[in-house]
Write a protein that holds these residues in place. Sequence first.
Motif, PDB file in Angstrom:
ATOM      1  N   LEU A 135       0.333  -1.330  -0.250  1.00 28.78           N
ATOM      2  CA  LEU A 135      -0.130  -0.062   0.504  1.00 28.78           C
ATOM      3  C   LEU A 135       0.543   1.143   0.207  1.00 28.78           C
ATOM      4  N   ARG A 136       0.320   2.514  -0.796  1.00 27.29           N
ATOM      5  CA  ARG A 136       1.299   3.523  -0.051  1.00 27.29           C
ATOM      6  C   ARG A 136       0.083   4.487   0.456  1.00 27.29           C
ATOM      7  N   ILE A 137       0.620   5.017   1.006  1.00 28.62           N
ATOM      8  CA  ILE A 137      -0.176   5.620   2.235  1.00 28.62           C
ATOM      9  C   ILE A 137       1.168   7.239   2.501  1.00 28.62           C
ATOM     10  N   THR A 138       0.903   8.604   1.933  1.00 29.52           N
ATOM     11  CA  THR A 138       1.384   9.157   2.287  1.00 29.52           C
ATOM     12  C   THR A 138       1.665   9.770   3.397  1.00 29.52           C
ATOM     13  N   ASP A 139       0.509  10.334   4.595  1.00 29.29           N
ATOM     14  CA  ASP A 139       0.078  10.675   5.669  1.00 29.29           C
ATOM     15  C   ASP A 139       0.391   9.726   6.503  1.00 29.29           C
ATOM     16  N   ARG A 140       1.663   9.342   6.927  1.00 27.67           N
ATOM     17  CA  ARG A 140       2.504   8.347   8.658  1.00 27.67           C
ATOM     18  C   ARG A 140       1.553   8.263   8.666  1.00 27.67           C
ATOM     19  N   ALA A 141       0.955   8.972   9.633  1.00 26.10           N
ATOM     20  CA  ALA A 141      -0.271   8.527  10.692  1.00 26.10           C
ATOM     21  C   ALA A 141      -0.951   8.068  10.336  1.00 26.10           C
ATOM     22  N   ILE A 187       9.357  18.669   6.629  1.00 29.06           N
ATOM     23  CA  ILE A 187       8.478  19.402   5.339  1.00 29.06           C
ATOM     24  C   ILE A 187       8.416  20.715   4.793  1.00 29.06           C
ATOM     25  N   ASN A 188       9.123  20.334   3.769  1.00 23.52           N
ATOM     26  CA  ASN A 188      10.046  22.077   3.023  1.00 23.52           C
ATOM     27  C   ASN A 188      10.526  22.855   3.801  1.00 23.52           C
ATOM     28  N   GLY A 189      11.480  21.942   4.677  1.00 17.92           N
ATOM     29  CA  GLY A 189      12.478  23.240   5.175  1.00 17.92           C
ATOM     30  C   GLY A 189      11.520  23.257   6.937  1.00 17.92           C
ATOM     31  N   GLU A 190      10.433  22.893   7.512  1.00 16.18           N
ATOM     32  CA  GLU A 190       9.976  23.117   9.180  1.00 16.18           C
ATOM     33  C   GLU A 190       9.830  22.124   9.665  1.00 16.18           C
ATOM     34  N   ARG A 191      10.409  21.934  10.790  1.00 17.45           N
ATOM     35  CA  ARG A 191      10.107  20.557  11.636  1.00 17.45           C
ATOM     36  C   ARG A 191       8.579  20.716  12.080  1.00 17.45           C
ATOM     37  N   HIS A 192       7.895  19.574  11.595  1.00 19.43           N
ATOM     38  CA  HIS A 192       6.273  19.992  12.924  1.00 19.43           C
ATOM     39  C   HIS A 192       6.340  18.258  13.748  1.00 19.43           C
ATOM     40  N   HIS A 193       6.213  18.783  14.113  1.00 23.53           N
ATOM     41  CA  HIS A 193       5.719  17.354  15.642  1.00 23.53           C
ATOM     42  C   HIS A 193       5.328  16.303  15.541  1.00 23.53           C
ATOM     43  N   PHE A 194       6.163  15.288  15.531  1.00 24.56           N
ATOM     44  CA  PHE A 194       5.343  14.056  14.661  1.00 24.56           C
ATOM     45  C   PHE A 194       6.061  12.809  15.197  1.00 24.56           C
ATOM     46  N   ASP A 195       6.142  12.110  15.902  1.00 28.34           N
ATOM     47  CA  ASP A 195       6.380  10.828  16.808  1.00 28.34           C
ATOM     48  C   ASP A 195       5.647   9.997  16.401  1.00 28.34           C
ATOM     49  N   ASP A 196       6.197   8.607  15.821  1.00 29.30           N
ATOM     50  CA  ASP A 196       5.499   7.279  15.645  1.00 29.30           C
ATOM     51  C   ASP A 196       5.296   6.366  16.461  1.00 29.30           C
ATOM     52  N   ARG A 197       5.242   6.797  18.280  1.00 32.36           N
ATOM     53  CA  ARG A 197       5.514   6.231  19.248  1.00 32.36           C
ATOM     54  C   ARG A 197       4.282   7.089  19.970  1.00 32.36           C
ATOM     55  N   GLU A 198       3.933   8.321  20.046  1.00 30.45           N
ATOM     56  CA  GLU A 198       2.754   8.671  20.347  1.00 30.45           C
ATOM     57  C   GLU A 198       1.369   8.326  18.951  1.00 30.45           C
ATOM     58  N   VAL A 199       1.293   8.041  17.545  1.00 31.37           N
ATOM     59  CA  VAL A 199       0.655   7.869  17.300  1.00 31.37           C
ATOM     60  C   VAL A 199       0.078   6.524  17.621  1.00 31.37           C
ATOM     61  N   ILE A 200       1.134   4.812  17.650  1.00 39.81           N
ATOM     62  CA  ILE A 200       0.986   4.415  18.260  1.00 39.81           C
ATOM     63  C   ILE A 200      -0.268   3.630  19.590  1.00 39.81           C
ATOM     64  N   LYS A 201       0.452   4.571  20.482  1.00 35.69           N
ATOM     65  CA  LYS A 201      -0.050   4.435  21.881  1.00 35.69           C
ATOM     66  C   LYS A 201      -1.478   4.912  21.735  1.00 35.69           C
ATOM     67  N   ALA A 202      -1.617   6.350  21.581  1.00 34.77           N
ATOM     68  CA  ALA A 202      -2.659   7.205  20.502  1.00 34.77           C
ATOM     69  C   ALA A 202      -3.909   5.911  20.398  1.00 34.77           C
ATOM     70  N   GLN A 203      -3.201   4.626  19.520  1.00 30.93           N
ATOM     71  CA  GLN A 203      -3.759   4.246  18.349  1.00 30.93           C
ATOM     72  C   GLN A 203      -4.865   3.074  19.213  1.00 30.93           C
ATOM     73  N   PHE A 204      -3.766   2.461  20.488  1.00 26.36           N
ATOM     74  CA  PHE A 204      -4.160   1.284  21.325  1.00 26.36           C
ATOM     75  C   PHE A 204      -5.198   2.321  22.279  1.00 26.36           C
ATOM     76  N   ALA A 205      -5.346   3.499  22.691  1.00 27.93           N
ATOM     77  CA  ALA A 205      -6.550   4.068  23.256  1.00 27.93           C
ATOM     78  C   ALA A 205      -7.434   3.728  23.261  1.00 27.93           C
ATOM     79  N   GLN A 206      -7.544   3.714  21.361  1.00 24.66           N
ATOM     80  CA  GLN A 206      -9.346   3.444  20.803  1.00 24.66           C
ATOM     81  C   GLN A 206      -9.487   2.174  20.865  1.00 24.66           C
ATOM     82  N   GLU A 207      -8.948   1.459  20.472  1.00 25.21           N
ATOM     83  CA  GLU A 207      -8.737  -0.038  20.386  1.00 25.21           C
ATOM     84  C   GLU A 207      -9.711  -0.741  21.900  1.00 25.21           C
ATOM     85  N   VAL A 208     -10.800  -1.585  21.389  1.00 24.66           N
ATOM     86  CA  VAL A 208     -11.811  -2.195  22.785  1.00 24.66           C
ATOM     87  C   VAL A 208     -11.262  -3.603  21.766  1.00 24.66           C
TER      88      VAL A 208
END
Length: 491
Positions: free
Chosen positions: A435-441, A470-491
Amino acid sequence: MTSRLFDLVQGIRYQSPSQTSTIEAIKITQITEDSRRVTPGTLFVALRGVHADGHLFVHKAIEAGASAVVVEELPKEQVEGVVYLVVEDTAKALGELSARWEGNPSEGLTIVGVTGTNGKTTIATLLYRLFRSAGYRCGLISTVCNYIEDEPKAATHTTPSAPELQRLLRQMKDAGCTHVFMEVSSHAMAQHRTAGVHFSGGIFTNLTRDHLDYHGTVEAYLKAKKSFFDGLGKDAFALTNLDEKSGPVMLQNTRAKKYSYALRNPADYKARILERYPYGTSIELCGKEVLVQLIGDFNIYNILAVYASALLLGMDQDEALRHISTLKAVDGRFQTFISPHRGYIAIVDYAHTPDALVNVLDTIREIKGKDAKVICVVGCGGDRDKGKRPIMAHEAALRSEKLILTSDNPRTEKPETIIQEMLDGLSSSEQSRTLRITDRAEAIRTATMLADRGDIILVAGKGHETYQEINGERHHFDDREVIKAQFAQEV
């Protein structure tokens, strides 16, 4: 703080149109290679960088108040009252001048440098943790974060600029540190950032394709790494990996005492894997059994290098083994998370070269359950070596049941272009599982939704990083935060 220019340049070979009496009279208030930071009394060093040549900013530095400038060639027009010092290599001079400015702090420290493509961060960090747990006061200079004892100092480069590095070493010495463990990048060696640092030891991990956008060829990359060992003194130790074909090459011209480590080949320090577990590895280190809390052959090489270095620095064998058994994985290096509700595993790793990605995926396949599938989420950085993109994708596809190509740090490139260049390395059958999914989150969330109990997701490439560029600017992003947030939504 001020220092006489004459004192700073002692031992540095230079030529100058200025009289010795003039050089003796000049007092310096700071040293910098950045013309934007120049204030009255500054010693400005003109570096030839990748994107800009500091010689073009000499006049600007003088206008801002520089009392003296260090150059590789004199400007056509010289300003009266300013001292011009001509040296063969301004980058090397910057390191040596910065060391003198800070009082040569490395001379009172035991400093061990770690270089190689993969494993630098893990080895330096584990050595720092091991020696601290043994009661030593230590400093750490690494990609993830710099530490003076337990005080964090933000890291902007794997190896800081020469003035910043010497300032850090000065702070570490003032804080009572006796040992410093630091990563030494190929960029740092090519740019002489460690000039003026006295190393007590050096460790070589491995060498695979990386940073060719900067060095141009693998040979130039190897030469940069080797120059670190070439510069070690006869009172230092040089430790190399003999299972790596470049290992012996690194020590060919070093004056340091030579030592080796290996899993497969005869070496001074040997390890043998006895048993693999999901939570660690039972190994034999030089005839002694120990259970370590890291998994994967690549981590056993790291542990072996740490163990050998500890002994070479005078630590007792049993004490070293005791502390090694307590060491845990470094942030963003095979960092494991388990979904509490759905039972799949997510692993975040910094692997951003083909070899590192292969190592991590091979380790995952060794520890996964018989029917479990591997889902890999990976991208490639922009404005970097394009040649590794199709290779990375192909290696990931070979070792994954499902592959998701996504954005890493695209920098100034279009993420879609990078992903397409990765896709070009895949066969039609491999593309059917991709799969190709540009948005990393979104790519990470998709991987978690595709995972069943026991499956393992690898999110590779960014590891400890907490931003996306992205384009010379740093935006907050943490792979680990995305994973933990996904865990929190799972039931």
